[in-house]
Write an enzyme that holds these catalytic residues in place. Sequence first.
Site, short mmCIF file in Angstrom:
data_model
loop_
_atom_site.label_atom_id
_atom_site.label_comp_id
_atom_site.label_asym_id
_atom_site.label_seq_id
_atom_site.Cartn_x
_atom_site.Cartn_y
_atom_site.Cartn_z
N GLU A 155 -4.93 1.56 -10.67
CA GLU A 155 -5.23 2.51 -11.75
C GLU A 155 -4.94 1.91 -13.13
O GLU A 155 -4.40 2.57 -14.01
CB GLU A 155 -4.39 3.77 -11.60
CG GLU A 155 -4.44 4.33 -10.21
CD GLU A 155 -5.41 5.47 -10.08
OE1 GLU A 155 -5.95 5.91 -11.10
OE2 GLU A 155 -5.65 5.88 -8.94
N GLY A 213 23.32 -5.85 0.91
CA GLY A 213 22.49 -6.22 2.08
C GLY A 213 21.72 -5.03 2.62
O GLY A 213 20.56 -5.15 3.02
N GLY A 243 -12.13 -6.09 -10.84
CA GLY A 243 -11.02 -5.16 -10.71
C GLY A 243 -10.72 -4.51 -12.06
O GLY A 243 -11.19 -3.41 -12.35
N ARG A 266 30.65 3.25 -0.47
CA ARG A 266 30.85 1.85 -0.07
C ARG A 266 32.12 1.29 -0.74
O ARG A 266 32.18 1.24 -1.99
CB ARG A 266 29.62 1.03 -0.48
CG ARG A 266 29.75 -0.46 -0.28
CD ARG A 266 29.72 -0.83 1.19
NE ARG A 266 29.75 -2.27 1.37
CZ ARG A 266 29.90 -2.85 2.54
NH1 ARG A 266 30.04 -2.12 3.64
NH2 ARG A 266 29.91 -4.15 2.64
N THR A 292 -13.33 -0.38 -7.52
CA THR A 292 -12.96 -1.80 -7.55
C THR A 292 -13.80 -2.61 -6.57
O THR A 292 -14.08 -2.17 -5.46
CB THR A 292 -11.47 -1.95 -7.18
OG1 THR A 292 -10.70 -1.12 -8.04
CG2 THR A 292 -11.01 -3.39 -7.31
N GLU A 293 -14.18 -3.82 -6.99
CA GLU A 293 -14.93 -4.73 -6.12
C GLU A 293 -14.14 -6.03 -5.96
O GLU A 293 -13.23 -6.30 -6.75
CB GLU A 293 -16.31 -5.01 -6.75
CG GLU A 293 -17.09 -3.73 -6.94
CD GLU A 293 -18.55 -3.97 -7.31
OE1 GLU A 293 -18.92 -5.13 -7.62
OE2 GLU A 293 -19.30 -2.98 -7.28
N PRO A 294 -14.52 -6.85 -4.97
CA PRO A 294 -13.77 -8.10 -4.78
C PRO A 294 -13.71 -8.94 -6.07
O PRO A 294 -12.67 -9.53 -6.37
CB PRO A 294 -14.56 -8.82 -3.69
CG PRO A 294 -15.25 -7.72 -2.93
CD PRO A 294 -15.53 -6.63 -3.92
N LEU A 326 22.82 -1.51 -3.39
CA LEU A 326 22.97 -1.36 -1.94
C LEU A 326 23.30 -2.67 -1.23
O LEU A 326 23.47 -2.68 0.00
CB LEU A 326 21.69 -0.75 -1.33
CG LEU A 326 21.69 0.79 -1.22
CD1 LEU A 326 21.63 1.45 -2.58
CD2 LEU A 326 20.53 1.27 -0.37
P1 FAD Z 1 -7.56 -8.44 -11.61
O1 FAD Z 1 -8.37 -7.52 -12.46
O2 FAD Z 1 -8.19 -9.68 -11.09
O3 FAD Z 1 -6.25 -8.83 -12.44
C1 FAD Z 1 -5.36 -9.90 -12.05
C2 FAD Z 1 -4.34 -10.06 -13.16
O4 FAD Z 1 -5.03 -10.42 -14.37
C3 FAD Z 1 -3.58 -8.78 -13.47
O5 FAD Z 1 -2.25 -9.06 -13.82
C4 FAD Z 1 -4.31 -8.23 -14.68
O6 FAD Z 1 -3.53 -7.37 -15.48
C5 FAD Z 1 -4.64 -9.52 -15.41
N1 FAD Z 1 -5.73 -9.33 -16.38
C6 FAD Z 1 -7.01 -8.94 -16.14
N2 FAD Z 1 -7.70 -8.85 -17.30
C7 FAD Z 1 -6.82 -9.19 -18.28
C8 FAD Z 1 -6.90 -9.27 -19.70
N3 FAD Z 1 -8.02 -8.94 -20.38
N4 FAD Z 1 -5.80 -9.67 -20.38
C9 FAD Z 1 -4.64 -9.96 -19.72
N5 FAD Z 1 -4.50 -9.90 -18.40
C10 FAD Z 1 -5.57 -9.49 -17.69
N6 FAD Z 1 -9.47 0.73 -6.49
C11 FAD Z 1 -10.38 1.73 -6.28
O7 FAD Z 1 -11.47 1.69 -6.81
N7 FAD Z 1 -10.08 2.77 -5.45
C12 FAD Z 1 -8.89 2.88 -4.82
O8 FAD Z 1 -8.65 3.85 -4.08
C13 FAD Z 1 -7.91 1.83 -5.00
N8 FAD Z 1 -6.74 1.86 -4.31
C14 FAD Z 1 -5.89 0.77 -4.39
C15 FAD Z 1 -4.77 0.69 -3.55
C16 FAD Z 1 -3.95 -0.43 -3.58
C17 FAD Z 1 -2.78 -0.52 -2.64
C18 FAD Z 1 -4.21 -1.48 -4.48
C19 FAD Z 1 -3.33 -2.70 -4.53
C20 FAD Z 1 -5.31 -1.42 -5.30
C21 FAD Z 1 -6.17 -0.30 -5.27
N9 FAD Z 1 -7.32 -0.25 -6.05
C22 FAD Z 1 -8.25 0.76 -5.87
C23 FAD Z 1 -7.70 -1.39 -6.88
C24 FAD Z 1 -6.89 -1.52 -8.17
O9 FAD Z 1 -7.24 -0.52 -9.07
C25 FAD Z 1 -7.10 -2.94 -8.70
O10 FAD Z 1 -6.36 -3.80 -7.83
C26 FAD Z 1 -6.66 -3.11 -10.13
O11 FAD Z 1 -7.54 -2.45 -11.00
C27 FAD Z 1 -6.59 -4.59 -10.54
O12 FAD Z 1 -7.75 -5.27 -10.18
P2 FAD Z 1 -7.64 -6.67 -9.39
O13 FAD Z 1 -6.73 -6.48 -8.25
O14 FAD Z 1 -9.01 -7.14 -9.14
O15 FAD Z 1 -6.90 -7.63 -10.40
#
Ligand code: FAD
Length: 384
Positions: free
Chosen positions: A363, A340, A137, A268, A132-134, A338
């Site tokens: 995932e 409070g 995702g 409870r 994943t990248e900024p 549960l």
């Molecule tokens: P986005 O892709 O920006 O999605 C935002 C929203 O838009 C979501 O609701 C999504 O479902 C929706 N959306 C996107 N496209 C569509 C579409 N075509 N139609 C309808 N809705 C859509 N990544 C790694 O690579 N390695 C890791 O170890 C890892 N660990 C993680 C641990 C945590 C605690 C978290 C929170 C994330 C982790 N991730 C990791 C990243 C994770 O896999 C991504 O956050 C996830 O794939 C979603 O990407 P995003 O957050 O950029 O959301």
Amino acid sequence: MDDLLRIDDRLDGDQRLIRDTVKSFVDDRILPYVGDWFEEAVFPARELAPVLGELGLLGMHLSGYGCAGTDATSYGVACRELEAGDSGLRSFVSVQGSLAMFPIWKYGSEEQKSEWLPQMAAGQAIGCFGLTEPDHGSDPSGMRTYAKKDGSDWILNGAKMWITNGSIADVAVVWAQTDEGIRGFVVPTTTPGFSAPEIHKKLSLRASVTSSLYFDDVRLPGSAVLPEVVGLRGPLSCLSEARFGILWGVVGAARACLEAAVSYAQSRVQFGKPIGGFQLTQEKIAWMYVGLAQASLTALHLGSLKDAGVLRPQQVSFGKLANVRAALDIAREARSVLGGNGITLEYPVIRHMTNLESVLTYEGTQEIHLLTLGKALTGLDAFR
Ligand code: FAD
């Protein structure tokens, strides 16, 4: 709590032994402390990893190189018992085994396998998985992290985000664009130009390390690339492995929530009797059990398919979608039982509930798995 449907009777002797071993590890070494870890946002990975290694839980469904080589259902059962402790614990084990060790085991060179897998299986080295990248995702195909050839070396530049275990890892499996398509790289985290600051202020999966990864002209030898895979199918196959662990794991989190709710409801007292004696509470408990049992059966069925070598990614999507949703619904309902007390870390429920929000997203989000099922059922692609 009574296992009404006796679903675990379908496990064989080895699988039950693994269940009981992992459960007692979680009871002794995790449950007394995990509320504090969650509150303090720490995960004692260096202490726990060798113990998890000793128990054979790291890369446990892989064979050779010090891995336990169990069947897939055993791996699932272990994930279930780990996540009954905390989703952060199961995430650690999933990332190590399915996301970091699996690609090296499946697509790595002999040199990469013998260097990394034995120490990762023993918990002496920790791995992470950078996909994943900024800005990328749900759609990793657009990733911008790039590895460019420089003679026989590669130069890696870019950034990853939300990487579990990132700042504590010894090795990162990093997926990057190259002139040949997406390739995987085995990157020791001591390589100059690599940095992994931890992400703070999380209100979910607090007992789990989550980080960004930055690559600033990271020079890697030609031998760092995973030789046996090119393209997105590499990282996607790893995600399928890890999602299998999730669809089992969340059953454990849901069970822990239901058990907490039942026990609370039995003791409870309000309006002169235990709240578990009111029909509205029993309705909640009955529905929670229905959801839990259905999720357990789904996990068992998909485990049999995986053990038979016929499990398809769409079936894994079904399990991830259905079971995480069920677990989250159970956790929310249990929290209401549960009252409070449902909002404090004195009980496990709110911790599981907020953890499951991350599990719903990582995932493959709920929406991505819905689209995968929609495509499988209609033959029409609605992703774009
Ligand atoms: P986005 O892709 O920006 O999605 C935002 C929203 O838009 C979501 O609701 C999504 O479902 C929706 N959306 C996107 N496209 C569509 C579409 N075509 N139609 C309808 N809705 C859509 N990544 C790694 O690579 N390695 C890791 O170890 C890892 N660990 C993680 C641990 C945590 C605690 C978290 C929170 C994330 C982790 N991730 C990791 C990243 C994770 O896999 C991504 O956050 C996830 O794939 C979603 O990407 P995003 O957050 O950029 O959301």
